[in-house]
Design an enzyme around this catalytic site. Sequence first.
Site, PDB file in Angstrom:
ATOM      1  N   GLU A 186       0.460  -2.642  12.552  1.00 40.39           N
ATOM      2  CA  GLU A 186       0.463  -4.110  12.502  1.00 40.39           C
ATOM      3  C   GLU A 186       0.663  -4.756  13.868  1.00 40.39           C
ATOM      4  OE1 GLU A 186       3.373  -4.924   9.443  1.00 40.39           O
ATOM      5  OE2 GLU A 186       1.912  -4.491   7.873  1.00 40.39           O
ATOM      6  N   LYS A 226       3.076   0.075  16.128  1.00 42.02           N
ATOM      7  CA  LYS A 226       4.246  -0.070  15.258  1.00 42.02           C
ATOM      8  C   LYS A 226       4.415   1.197  14.400  1.00 42.02           C
ATOM      9  CE  LYS A 226       6.047  -2.860  11.452  1.00 42.02           C
ATOM     10  NZ  LYS A 226       5.779  -3.886  10.449  1.00 42.02           N
ATOM     11  N   GLN A 227       3.285   1.758  13.965  1.00 43.11           N
ATOM     12  CA  GLN A 227       3.301   2.883  13.026  1.00 43.11           C
ATOM     13  C   GLN A 227       1.951   3.600  13.101  1.00 43.11           C
ATOM     14  OE1 GLN A 227       3.384  -0.523  10.134  1.00 43.11           O
ATOM     15  NE2 GLN A 227       2.924   1.127   8.712  1.00 43.11           N
ATOM     16  N   TRP A 284       0.842  -1.212   0.000  1.00 46.19           N
ATOM     17  CA  TRP A 284       0.000   0.000   0.000  1.00 46.19           C
ATOM     18  C   TRP A 284       0.870   1.253   0.000  1.00 46.19           C
ATOM     19  CZ3 TRP A 284      -1.447   3.112   4.708  1.00 46.19           C
ATOM     20  CH2 TRP A 284      -0.526   2.943   5.726  1.00 46.19           C
ATOM     21  N   ASP A 285       2.169   1.073   0.300  1.00 47.27           N
ATOM     22  CA  ASP A 285       3.137   2.163   0.286  1.00 47.27           C
ATOM     23  C   ASP A 285       3.052   2.958  -1.020  1.00 47.27           C
ATOM     24  OD1 ASP A 285       3.814  -0.021   1.914  1.00 47.27           O
ATOM     25  OD2 ASP A 285       5.949   0.440   1.911  1.00 47.27           O
TER      26      ASP A 285
HETATM   27  C1  BGC Z   1       4.936  -1.896   7.322  1.00 42.87           C
HETATM   28  C2  BGC Z   1       3.882  -1.849   6.243  1.00 42.87           C
HETATM   29  C3  BGC Z   1       4.549  -1.654   4.898  1.00 42.87           C
HETATM   30  C4  BGC Z   1       5.624  -2.711   4.665  1.00 42.87           C
HETATM   31  C5  BGC Z   1       6.411  -2.472   3.395  1.00 42.87           C
HETATM   32  C6  BGC Z   1       5.939  -2.990   6.995  1.00 42.87           C
HETATM   33  O1  BGC Z   1       6.948  -3.005   7.967  1.00 42.87           O
HETATM   34  O2  BGC Z   1       4.350  -2.187   8.562  1.00 42.87           O
HETATM   35  O3  BGC Z   1       2.993  -0.787   6.474  1.00 42.87           O
HETATM   36  O4  BGC Z   1       3.584  -1.736   3.902  1.00 42.87           O
HETATM   37  O5  BGC Z   1       6.533  -2.700   5.748  1.00 42.87           O
HETATM   38  O6  BGC Z   1       7.065  -1.245   3.435  1.00 42.87           O
END
Ligand code: BGC
Length: 764
Positions: A483, A595-596, A355-356
């Site tokens: 996550e 986490k984010q 989704w980035d």
């Molecule tokens: C992040 C995701 C991201 C993925 C790829 C993961 O560590 O939690 O949001 O899409 O890395 O960058």
Amino acid sequence: MAKSADIYYKVDPWRVVETGFDKEYAVVSESIFSLGNEYMGTRGSFDEGYSGDGLIGNYFNGIYEGADLEKSGYKGIISRTEFIVNSADWLYTRIEADGECADLNTSTFEDFERVLDLKTGILTRSYTWILKSGKKVRLEFERFLSMKEAEIAVQKIKITPLNFSGEVILYSGIDFTQIHHMTGRSMWNVADTTFEEDGITMLGNTVSTDQSLFVSCRFQCDYEEKSDIREDKKLVRRFLLRAEEGKTLSFTKLIRNISRKGTTSQEKDAFQGKCAENSKILAALSYEELKEDTLKWWEDTWNDSDIAIEGDELNQQGIRFCIFQMHQTYHGADKGTIIGAKGLTGEAYSGNTFWDTEAYCLPFYIFNNTEAAKHLLEFRYLTLPEAMERAKALDCKGAFYPIATITGRECCSLWQHASLQLQASTAVAYGYWHYENITGDEEFIFEKGLPILIELSRMLATRGDWSADKTRYGFYGVMGPDEFQMMVNNNCYTNYMGKKTLEYTLDVLARCGAKAAEIYQEIIKDRGLTTEEIEYFRNIAEHMYIPYEKETGIFEQHEGYFNLPHIDIDKIPIEEFPLYHHWTYDRIYRNDMLKQPDVLMLMLMYNRDFTDAQLKSNYEYYEPRCIHESSLSPSVHSILASQLKKEEEAYKFFGFATRMDLDNYNRNTGEGLHTTSIAAAWMNIVYGFGGMRSDGKELTFAPALPKEWKSYSFKIHFGGDVLFVSVDKDNMKISTKKGSGIQVLIYEKPYTLGQEELVVPIAR
Ligand code: BGC
């Protein structure tokens, strides 16, 4: 944040310089000195071979392999995954003198320097090799990938004996034996190999995906003798060079890599055709012309997309490195090409796209290369059938976009992510919406966006459910962008993005029906969309539950989040990071640590939907709970901290994002660059300090200057024109390239922009 900078490269505004080679950084430097041109990418490995740790990596966009996974008895869990494959090493070289081979792991050397010139895309390296006999040879290497002819790469080697005359042997070839490091296997069957008068050609086919790579090269050098060495999957030409003291011998290798990703007979014929005319094309190539074209490409690119910072060399270098990587990774030359989480710089994340792309990378392209943004969105259109298959596998109707993919099929073997995260799907809708909001390209949205939106809405209408009392619609058993919270109900981000997707679908349906009746009828018919379904979309959008606490103004990340056990993240010992290596998988789910950004991500994407007071309460609540284990996280916090005038925090998060790879903050740059967070670093300046917002009807700015800087400037492609923005401690100055009368809001006040500079005082 338990992260610290490791400054190894020399700070320079336009170059990344390594002076003196430290083996400890060999693998990190391979990532840092990667070159790419969207079509292919090559890590910065040493041309002449290196016996120490390293990952010789050459990747082609869309060339992948697959691996069967253990079959799960549970429905919806994938049984095959796909990954970008490491391919032939077309830079293969060995240099020998007096029976010794140049090898920076074992040889004696001095005056080592490696330079990546961000202005030109040229990578150079040089050192003096000291043989056991005391003989000294100066070696200079240069390489670049053509930005004009994507299949072409160039390697140049200069050899100067400093204190002797005699023989030097140079081996140059193509090596298809390279293994794919993640699997420990070579993914290529070599079908055809030929030594030609002045070059080599090799044809490889992927072991199971029926794709091909034709690698060829032409040598240019003065030699005394040549001979050929044929090994399994490797062809090498040996040149005996007669070297004279103080005189430089020059060797040039022009390389053409033709990859075939498609498997239809038409695509195979086109590939055959290209291979057949290869020698003619290679023969016509000129090193000088190729270099000139590439320099020109970069000059034009920088002219319209540079960010300059006065008073902060460290971040100046950092942001130019980021912009350079974005253009290298993708510039829209090919429709439907993807941006992997590591670009084309390593095998981590399997070259998959996430989704980035829509949430983090697309804004960069929308405002730097609009055509590229459109081409990037095409990938989701081309892979709509796969997303529909995936929806079926997950017991939904419509389209469910994969969380990680190369071909459109789901590749993520962690079911918690692959089955529970809806954010790839809603990000697709967001991407199309954002693109349309800025470009007004309705035609594209009607033709390519609408079919996707209909199928996404169908998925949302079947993946979600009504509360027991039937008053609220929402998503149960999901994972949001954060996550660290699995299988939650009514995740605020997911519900909000779902609502936005449904509303945008209804909006596009209405506009398409009114303005392009023929296209509308065709799509409705194709998709079998009924009036009842449209009404149901409206109904669930209207009743979407958004968990929100009125008294505090805080959006609850998901139902029940407020009651989770609290963890003071500052008390987690630094040695326990990254947590996923040190804590059991389930342990990270059992508290309120993030986490984010989740709620905060939403507040950035649809910034105008929220008041500053709401943003403040939510930022102050969620930021102290976030450990930024995803590299995507700090920039979002920096941008929002800027909006809240938390200047120090904004600056702290900014530095991390901008130099993440140069300073190896996450200690994993060796696996490949954090390409998608690099995109966020660009947003950090433009959206953060520049205060730009692009989610309203007009483009708005609310700039501020970090106190560490004297000034900064950036460029924005908008409305068919280019905006030049600069900010110093007193003023924002803004003008446009063509003076096309663009309207913007600055600190909420309307202005019309011309070629003449508009000066607006900085708000205190
Ligand atoms: C992040 C995701 C991201 C993925 C790829 C993961 O560590 O939690 O949001 O899409 O890395 O960058």
